[in-house]
Design a protein around this motif. Structure first.
Motif, PDB file in Angstrom:
ATOM      1  N   ASP A  27     -91.422  43.127 -13.795  1.00 48.90           N
ATOM      2  CA  ASP A  27     -92.334  42.883 -14.918  1.00 48.90           C
ATOM      3  C   ASP A  27     -92.778  41.430 -14.941  1.00 48.90           C
ATOM      4  OD1 ASP A  27     -92.286  45.492 -15.803  1.00 48.90           O
ATOM      5  OD2 ASP A  27     -90.571  45.174 -17.105  1.00 48.90           O
ATOM      6  N   THR A  28     -92.933  40.846 -13.767  1.00 46.46           N
ATOM      7  CA  THR A  28     -93.300  39.444 -13.641  1.00 46.46           C
ATOM      8  C   THR A  28     -94.806  39.319 -13.473  1.00 46.46           C
ATOM      9  OG1 THR A  28     -91.206  39.036 -12.530  1.00 46.46           O
ATOM     10  CG2 THR A  28     -92.878  37.356 -12.286  1.00 46.46           C
ATOM     11  N   PHE A  29     -95.424  38.435 -14.254  1.00 46.76           N
ATOM     12  CA  PHE A  29     -96.865  38.229 -14.158  1.00 46.76           C
ATOM     13  C   PHE A  29     -97.218  36.829 -13.668  1.00 46.76           C
ATOM     14  CE2 PHE A  29     -96.256  41.505 -17.381  1.00 46.76           C
ATOM     15  CZ  PHE A  29     -97.007  42.525 -16.817  1.00 46.76           C
ATOM     16  N   THR A  30     -96.243  35.921 -13.707  1.00 49.66           N
ATOM     17  CA  THR A  30     -96.422  34.575 -13.172  1.00 49.66           C
ATOM     18  C   THR A  30     -95.168  34.210 -12.386  1.00 49.66           C
ATOM     19  OG1 THR A  30     -95.538  33.524 -15.171  1.00 49.66           O
ATOM     20  CG2 THR A  30     -97.932  33.797 -15.047  1.00 49.66           C
ATOM     21  N   CYS A  31     -95.304  33.254 -11.498  1.00 51.61           N
ATOM     22  CA  CYS A  31     -94.194  32.826 -10.649  1.00 51.61           C
ATOM     23  C   CYS A  31     -93.086  32.198 -11.485  1.00 51.61           C
ATOM     24  CB  CYS A  31     -94.716  31.832  -9.617  1.00 51.61           C
ATOM     25  SG  CYS A  31     -93.449  31.224  -8.482  1.00 51.61           S
ATOM     26  N   THR A  32     -91.860  32.587 -11.197  1.00 55.69           N
ATOM     27  CA  THR A  32     -90.712  32.037 -11.923  1.00 55.69           C
ATOM     28  C   THR A  32     -90.476  30.573 -11.585  1.00 55.69           C
ATOM     29  OG1 THR A  32     -89.272  32.928 -10.195  1.00 55.69           O
ATOM     30  CG2 THR A  32     -89.572  34.263 -12.169  1.00 55.69           C
ATOM     31  N   ASP A  33     -90.970  30.119 -10.418  1.00 57.26           N
ATOM     32  CA  ASP A  33     -90.812  28.724 -10.027  1.00 57.26           C
ATOM     33  C   ASP A  33     -91.978  27.849 -10.494  1.00 57.26           C
ATOM     34  OD1 ASP A  33     -88.442  29.382  -8.764  1.00 57.26           O
ATOM     35  OD2 ASP A  33     -89.362  29.569  -6.788  1.00 57.26           O
TER      36      ASP A  33
END
Length: 77
Positions: free
Chosen positions: A21-27
């Protein structure tokens, strides 16, 4: 979502599972939007102008196979 191979950050190139459910980079944070990388071989075999025309729904949900959304009920109201 079988037609989506992976999601890839536009800034750093980090790859994510399309089922996340990721829409942007976690880094990279909010600037690290994710490009959707498709399995074009699968798309060519399953998603044709004919199959699109045969779908009754005339909204964006007719393209559900091409969207990086794991839950089709996202479009149901």
């Amino acid at each position: 979502m079988a037609l989506v191979k992976k999601l890839k950050c536009v800034l750093c190139g980090k790859e994510f599972d399309p089922e996340s459910d990721t829409f942007t980079c976690t880094d990279c944070g909010p600037d690290g939007t994710l490009d959707v990388l498709y399995d074009y071989g699968e798309i060519k075999g399953k998603f044709t102008p004919k199959t699109l025309f045969q779908r009754k729904e005339k909204s964006i949900s007719r393209y559900i196979d091409l969207l990086p959304i794991s839950d089709p009920s996202f479009f149901q109201t």
